[in-house]
Motif scaffolding. Structure first.
Motif, mmCIF file in Angstrom:
data_model
loop_
_atom_site.group_PDB
_atom_site.id
_atom_site.type_symbol
_atom_site.label_atom_id
_atom_site.label_comp_id
_atom_site.label_asym_id
_atom_site.label_seq_id
_atom_site.Cartn_x
_atom_site.Cartn_y
_atom_site.Cartn_z
ATOM 1 N N VAL A 33 0.742 -1.214 -0.139
ATOM 2 C CA VAL A 33 -0.037 -0.153 0.070
ATOM 3 C C VAL A 33 0.741 1.053 0.249
ATOM 4 C CG1 VAL A 33 -1.691 1.326 1.325
ATOM 5 C CG2 VAL A 33 -1.898 -1.140 1.174
ATOM 6 N N ASN A 34 2.182 1.236 0.775
ATOM 7 C CA ASN A 34 2.736 2.384 0.734
ATOM 8 C C ASN A 34 3.441 2.482 -0.657
ATOM 9 O OD1 ASN A 34 2.487 3.079 3.478
ATOM 10 N ND2 ASN A 34 4.120 1.774 4.127
ATOM 11 N N LYS A 35 3.741 1.511 -1.289
ATOM 12 C CA LYS A 35 4.319 1.759 -2.592
ATOM 13 C C LYS A 35 3.354 2.119 -3.432
ATOM 14 C CE LYS A 35 5.314 -0.396 -6.753
ATOM 15 N NZ LYS A 35 4.199 -0.769 -7.705
ATOM 16 N N ARG A 36 2.151 1.803 -3.469
ATOM 17 C CA ARG A 36 1.128 2.206 -4.351
ATOM 18 C C ARG A 36 1.130 3.738 -4.104
ATOM 19 N NH1 ARG A 36 -3.350 -0.591 -6.473
ATOM 20 N NH2 ARG A 36 -3.525 1.330 -7.501
ATOM 21 N N LEU A 37 0.831 4.272 -2.872
ATOM 22 C CA LEU A 37 0.847 5.458 -2.473
ATOM 23 C C LEU A 37 1.888 6.443 -2.725
ATOM 24 C CD1 LEU A 37 -0.860 5.449 1.198
ATOM 25 C CD2 LEU A 37 -1.747 6.261 -0.941
ATOM 26 N N LEU A 38 3.415 6.068 -2.566
ATOM 27 C CA LEU A 38 4.318 7.173 -2.814
ATOM 28 C C LEU A 38 4.777 6.866 -4.439
ATOM 29 C CD1 LEU A 38 6.346 6.273 0.249
ATOM 30 C CD2 LEU A 38 5.197 8.235 -0.359
ATOM 31 N N ASN A 39 4.780 5.478 -5.019
ATOM 32 C CA ASN A 39 5.246 5.373 -6.284
ATOM 33 C C ASN A 39 4.310 5.481 -7.388
ATOM 34 O OD1 ASN A 39 7.760 5.226 -5.058
ATOM 35 N ND2 ASN A 39 7.549 3.102 -5.258
ATOM 36 N N ASP A 40 3.221 4.604 -7.169
ATOM 37 C CA ASP A 40 2.317 4.483 -8.428
ATOM 38 C C ASP A 40 1.503 5.810 -8.433
ATOM 39 O OD1 ASP A 40 3.354 2.147 -8.631
ATOM 40 O OD2 ASP A 40 1.577 0.907 -7.794
ATOM 41 N N TYR A 41 1.127 6.497 -7.446
ATOM 42 C CA TYR A 41 0.351 7.889 -7.282
ATOM 43 C C TYR A 41 1.303 9.000 -7.262
ATOM 44 C CZ TYR A 41 -4.111 5.137 -7.185
ATOM 45 O OH TYR A 41 -5.187 4.390 -7.650
ATOM 46 N N GLU A 42 2.640 8.577 -7.412
ATOM 47 C CA GLU A 42 3.296 9.876 -7.389
ATOM 48 C C GLU A 42 3.628 10.667 -6.126
ATOM 49 O OE1 GLU A 42 3.409 11.454 -11.175
ATOM 50 O OE2 GLU A 42 4.149 9.379 -11.992
ATOM 51 N N LEU A 43 3.033 10.476 -5.085
ATOM 52 C CA LEU A 43 2.810 11.177 -3.993
ATOM 53 C C LEU A 43 4.238 11.574 -3.510
ATOM 54 C CD1 LEU A 43 0.788 12.435 -2.049
ATOM 55 C CD2 LEU A 43 0.953 10.523 -0.642
ATOM 56 N N GLU A 44 5.318 10.840 -3.557
ATOM 57 C CA GLU A 44 6.505 11.128 -3.397
ATOM 58 C C GLU A 44 7.170 12.267 -4.068
ATOM 59 O OE1 GLU A 44 9.992 8.358 -1.798
ATOM 60 O OE2 GLU A 44 9.389 8.003 -3.684
ATOM 61 N N LEU A 45 6.711 12.290 -5.246
ATOM 62 C CA LEU A 45 7.025 13.531 -6.498
ATOM 63 C C LEU A 45 6.305 14.666 -6.194
ATOM 64 C CD1 LEU A 45 7.531 11.451 -9.631
ATOM 65 C CD2 LEU A 45 9.705 12.088 -7.879
ATOM 66 N N SER A 46 5.053 14.699 -5.358
ATOM 67 C CA SER A 46 4.363 15.987 -5.269
ATOM 68 C C SER A 46 5.010 17.198 -4.433
ATOM 69 C CB SER A 46 3.177 15.592 -4.570
ATOM 70 O OG SER A 46 3.169 15.331 -3.358
#
Length: 82
Positions: A25-38
Motif C-alpha cells: 500500500v505504501n508503494k502504491r501511494l508513494l510511487n504509483d500515485y506519485e505522492l513522493e514526487l508531489s
C-alpha cells in the motif's frame, strides 16, 4: 536474534503478511500515485491527498474484483453512437 514471536511459526507468518501488505500500500501511494514526487507541504494537505489516493486504491480493488472493463463499455457506447 531472538524475537518475541518465534520465526517460522504461524503467528510469525501472519504478522509478516500484514507487514508486506502495508508495504505494498505504501508503494502504491508513494510511487504509483506519485505522492513522493508531489510538492505538497503541510500535514493537512498530505492527509487530504493520502485519503484521496487511498480511496482510489480501494476503488481499483473493487473494479478488479468485479472484472469491470471500461474498454468494452466504451466500445459498446461508440458502437451504438455510430
Amino acid at each position: 536474534m531472538f524475537t518475541v514471536i518465534p520465526r517460522g511459526s504461524d503467528e510469525w507468518k501472519c504478522e509478516m503478511k500484514k507487514r508486506t501488505s502495508s508495504e505494498r500500500v505504501n508503494k502504491r501511494l508513494l510511487n504509483d500515485y506519485e505522492l513522493e514526487l508531489s510538492k505538497t507541504r503541510g500535514k493537512k494537505r498530505w492527509s487530504f491527498w493520502i485519503m484521496i489516493h487511498s480511496i482510489n486504491i480501494h476503488l481499483d480493488a473493487r473494479l478488479k474484483k468485479s472484472k469491470f472493463d471500461f474498454i468494452s463499455m466504451l466500445d459498446g457506447l461508440l458502437g451504438r453512437a455510430a
